[in-house]
Design a protein around this motif. Sequence first.
Motif, mmCIF file in Angstrom:
data_model
loop_
_atom_site.group_PDB
_atom_site.id
_atom_site.type_symbol
_atom_site.label_atom_id
_atom_site.label_comp_id
_atom_site.label_asym_id
_atom_site.label_seq_id
_atom_site.Cartn_x
_atom_site.Cartn_y
_atom_site.Cartn_z
ATOM 1 N N LYS A 120 0.835 -1.204 0.000
ATOM 2 C CA LYS A 120 0.000 0.000 0.000
ATOM 3 C C LYS A 120 0.869 1.254 0.000
ATOM 4 O O LYS A 120 0.571 2.222 -0.700
ATOM 5 C CB LYS A 120 -0.933 0.005 1.209
ATOM 6 N N SER A 121 1.943 1.239 0.755
ATOM 7 C CA SER A 121 2.853 2.383 0.807
ATOM 8 C C SER A 121 3.535 2.587 -0.542
ATOM 9 O O SER A 121 3.686 3.716 -1.013
ATOM 10 C CB SER A 121 3.904 2.178 1.901
ATOM 11 N N PHE A 122 3.954 1.484 -1.168
ATOM 12 C CA PHE A 122 4.579 1.556 -2.490
ATOM 13 C C PHE A 122 3.611 2.186 -3.491
ATOM 14 O O PHE A 122 3.975 3.100 -4.239
ATOM 15 C CB PHE A 122 4.990 0.158 -2.953
ATOM 16 N N MET A 123 2.372 1.691 -3.502
ATOM 17 C CA MET A 123 1.386 2.205 -4.453
ATOM 18 C C MET A 123 1.058 3.669 -4.189
ATOM 19 O O MET A 123 0.851 4.448 -5.129
ATOM 20 C CB MET A 123 0.128 1.350 -4.430
ATOM 21 N N ALA A 124 1.038 4.072 -2.917
ATOM 22 C CA ALA A 124 0.793 5.484 -2.594
ATOM 23 C C ALA A 124 1.932 6.351 -3.121
ATOM 24 O O ALA A 124 1.701 7.420 -3.690
ATOM 25 C CB ALA A 124 0.640 5.664 -1.087
ATOM 26 N N GLY A 125 3.160 5.900 -2.965
ATOM 27 C CA GLY A 125 4.305 6.645 -3.478
ATOM 28 C C GLY A 125 4.292 6.715 -4.994
ATOM 29 O O GLY A 125 4.562 7.763 -5.587
ATOM 30 N N PHE A 126 3.976 5.609 -5.620
ATOM 31 C CA PHE A 126 3.903 5.558 -7.086
ATOM 32 C C PHE A 126 2.834 6.525 -7.595
ATOM 33 O O PHE A 126 3.086 7.337 -8.485
ATOM 34 C CB PHE A 126 3.598 4.131 -7.538
ATOM 35 N N ALA A 127 1.648 6.431 -7.013
ATOM 36 C CA ALA A 127 0.534 7.287 -7.445
ATOM 37 C C ALA A 127 0.854 8.758 -7.211
ATOM 38 O O ALA A 127 0.535 9.614 -8.046
ATOM 39 C CB ALA A 127 -0.743 6.903 -6.706
ATOM 40 N N ARG A 130 -3.338 10.111 4.634
ATOM 41 C CA ARG A 130 -3.050 9.022 5.565
ATOM 42 C C ARG A 130 -1.564 8.962 5.839
ATOM 43 O O ARG A 130 -0.756 9.365 5.024
ATOM 44 C CB ARG A 130 -3.476 7.689 4.962
ATOM 45 N N LYS A 131 -1.246 8.430 6.977
ATOM 46 C CA LYS A 131 0.166 8.220 7.273
ATOM 47 C C LYS A 131 0.672 7.065 6.424
ATOM 48 O O LYS A 131 -0.044 6.116 6.156
ATOM 49 C CB LYS A 131 0.369 7.895 8.755
ATOM 50 N N VAL A 132 1.926 7.178 6.022
ATOM 51 C CA VAL A 132 2.549 6.111 5.250
ATOM 52 C C VAL A 132 3.048 5.066 6.235
ATOM 53 O O VAL A 132 3.766 5.383 7.175
ATOM 54 C CB VAL A 132 3.710 6.666 4.401
ATOM 55 N N GLY A 133 2.665 3.805 6.020
ATOM 56 C CA GLY A 133 3.046 2.742 6.939
ATOM 57 C C GLY A 133 4.486 2.291 6.787
ATOM 58 O O GLY A 133 5.148 1.957 7.761
ATOM 59 N N ASP A 134 4.999 2.270 5.577
ATOM 60 C CA ASP A 134 6.357 1.798 5.313
ATOM 61 C C ASP A 134 7.056 2.843 4.440
ATOM 62 O O ASP A 134 6.867 2.893 3.231
ATOM 63 C CB ASP A 134 6.315 0.442 4.608
ATOM 64 N N THR A 135 7.847 3.686 5.082
ATOM 65 C CA THR A 135 8.484 4.808 4.387
ATOM 66 C C THR A 135 9.394 4.348 3.263
ATOM 67 O O THR A 135 9.412 4.938 2.180
ATOM 68 C CB THR A 135 9.280 5.661 5.388
ATOM 69 N N ALA A 136 10.152 3.285 3.488
ATOM 70 C CA ALA A 136 11.067 2.795 2.447
ATOM 71 C C ALA A 136 10.289 2.343 1.218
ATOM 72 O O ALA A 136 10.678 2.629 0.082
ATOM 73 C CB ALA A 136 11.921 1.648 2.987
ATOM 74 N N ALA A 137 9.169 1.668 1.421
ATOM 75 C CA ALA A 137 8.346 1.218 0.296
ATOM 76 C C ALA A 137 7.715 2.409 -0.409
ATOM 77 O O ALA A 137 7.600 2.415 -1.644
ATOM 78 C CB ALA A 137 7.261 0.254 0.783
#
Length: 117
Positions: free
Chosen positions: A21-28, A82-89
């Motif tokens: 979910k964090s990866f997809m949020a960063g991508f989007a 929303r807060k990002v759960g996994d910053t690296a992802a």
Amino acid sequence: MLNEVARVTPTGRKTLSTARKSFMAGFASRVGEKLREANKAATSSAAHVEGRSTDLVLRDRKAAVDDYFDRMTPNTGNIKARKVGDTAAYYAGREAGDRADLGGTRVGSGGQRALNA
């Protein structure tokens, strides 16, 4: 995005679901930025074609698109960050968004086009 999100691994004690979910949020997030930048550049270059100003046409078109979006998605104004759960992802997703091929000048036959035009 789907190819890269499948290879995401969680950091620390995060779950795979949180990492994805964090990866997809960063991508989007990054792809959205790139699309806004491309739209701004295309709109600016289209504003004065062969000495004719298209500002009124673009403004009317933008108003129509905004009105349609508001009618089709009435509750999007209430979305909270929303807060990002996994910053690296999340940052891995942003890097993948940097590499994403959005079509650029290949879209259409006349080079770049404004997304709202």
